[in-house]
Design a protein around this motif. Structure first.
Motif, mmCIF file in Angstrom:
data_model
loop_
_atom_site.group_PDB
_atom_site.id
_atom_site.type_symbol
_atom_site.label_atom_id
_atom_site.label_comp_id
_atom_site.label_asym_id
_atom_site.label_seq_id
_atom_site.Cartn_x
_atom_site.Cartn_y
_atom_site.Cartn_z
ATOM 1 N N TRP A 143 0.364 2.142 6.459
ATOM 2 C CA TRP A 143 0.350 1.747 5.050
ATOM 3 C C TRP A 143 0.764 0.273 4.908
ATOM 4 O O TRP A 143 0.107 -0.505 4.234
ATOM 5 N N PHE A 144 1.844 -0.096 5.574
ATOM 6 C CA PHE A 144 2.417 -1.426 5.403
ATOM 7 C C PHE A 144 1.463 -2.534 5.846
ATOM 8 O O PHE A 144 1.363 -3.571 5.207
ATOM 9 N N LEU A 162 1.024 8.694 0.936
ATOM 10 C CA LEU A 162 1.241 10.058 1.418
ATOM 11 C C LEU A 162 0.583 11.086 0.512
ATOM 12 O O LEU A 162 -0.017 12.056 0.987
ATOM 13 N N ARG A 163 0.690 10.885 -0.795
ATOM 14 C CA ARG A 163 0.087 11.810 -1.749
ATOM 15 C C ARG A 163 -1.428 11.846 -1.591
ATOM 16 O O ARG A 163 -2.044 12.914 -1.552
ATOM 17 N N ALA A 194 -0.599 1.503 -4.035
ATOM 18 C CA ALA A 194 0.467 0.674 -4.593
ATOM 19 C C ALA A 194 1.817 0.936 -3.927
ATOM 20 O O ALA A 194 2.647 0.045 -3.835
ATOM 21 N N SER A 195 2.034 2.167 -3.458
ATOM 22 C CA SER A 195 3.317 2.500 -2.843
ATOM 23 C C SER A 195 3.101 3.431 -1.662
ATOM 24 O O SER A 195 2.037 4.045 -1.510
#
Length: 141
Positions: free
Chosen positions: A89-90, A107-108, A101-102
């Motif tokens: 992700w990062f 994960l969701r 965005a986060s």
């Protein structure tokens, strides 16, 4: 020689988090327990600056747009797997169309993709019946 002050005892010392969740006290008992806790904390001396800085800050609960607390989900994995997931992700460029965005959104979205694939494969694309959060066993198997 001066005597040392009496050691303060925590009101949470005998508390057990799992038993607390499973054995919810009736409303009257909850109010009595809350009153005992407030009277105990009112009588205790204020902590020193060292104790204040060492105490962990209470994390604010996540809320949705309606202001209600959002339920939290978690999973267990080896540290190297978790590091790879965070890194994926990062290190996705923020300019990429697929960058969430986060990390929670990442994960969701991954879980939603897998859920939709299983609904399509095993339930003709329809949602499965809901399962209460306490019904699923916790921990590794």
């Amino acid at each position: 020689m001066a005597q040392r002050p009496e050691r303060r005892k925590s009101t949470l010392g005998a508390a057990h988090p799992i038993e607390h969740q499973n054995n919810q006290a009736p409303v009257g008992e909850k109010q009595e327990a809350a009153e005992r806790l407030t009277t105990t904390t009112d009588q205790a001396p204020s902590p020193s600056r060292a104790e204040e800085s060492a105490a962990p800050a209470a994390a604010p609960k996540a809320t949705n747009k309606a202001g209600k607390a959002q339920p939290k989900g978690a999973f267990y994995a080896d540290e190297d797997v978790l590091e790879r997931i965070r890194a994926a992700w990062f290190h996705t460029p923020t300019t990429a169309a697929e960058r969430e965005a986060s990390f929670s959104d990442f994960l969701r979205e991954a879980a939603l993709e897998r859920m939709q694939r299983r609904e399509k494969t095993y339930n003709e694309g329809n949602p499965f019946p809901t399962v209460p959060s306490g019904k699923i066993a916790r921990g590794r198997r």
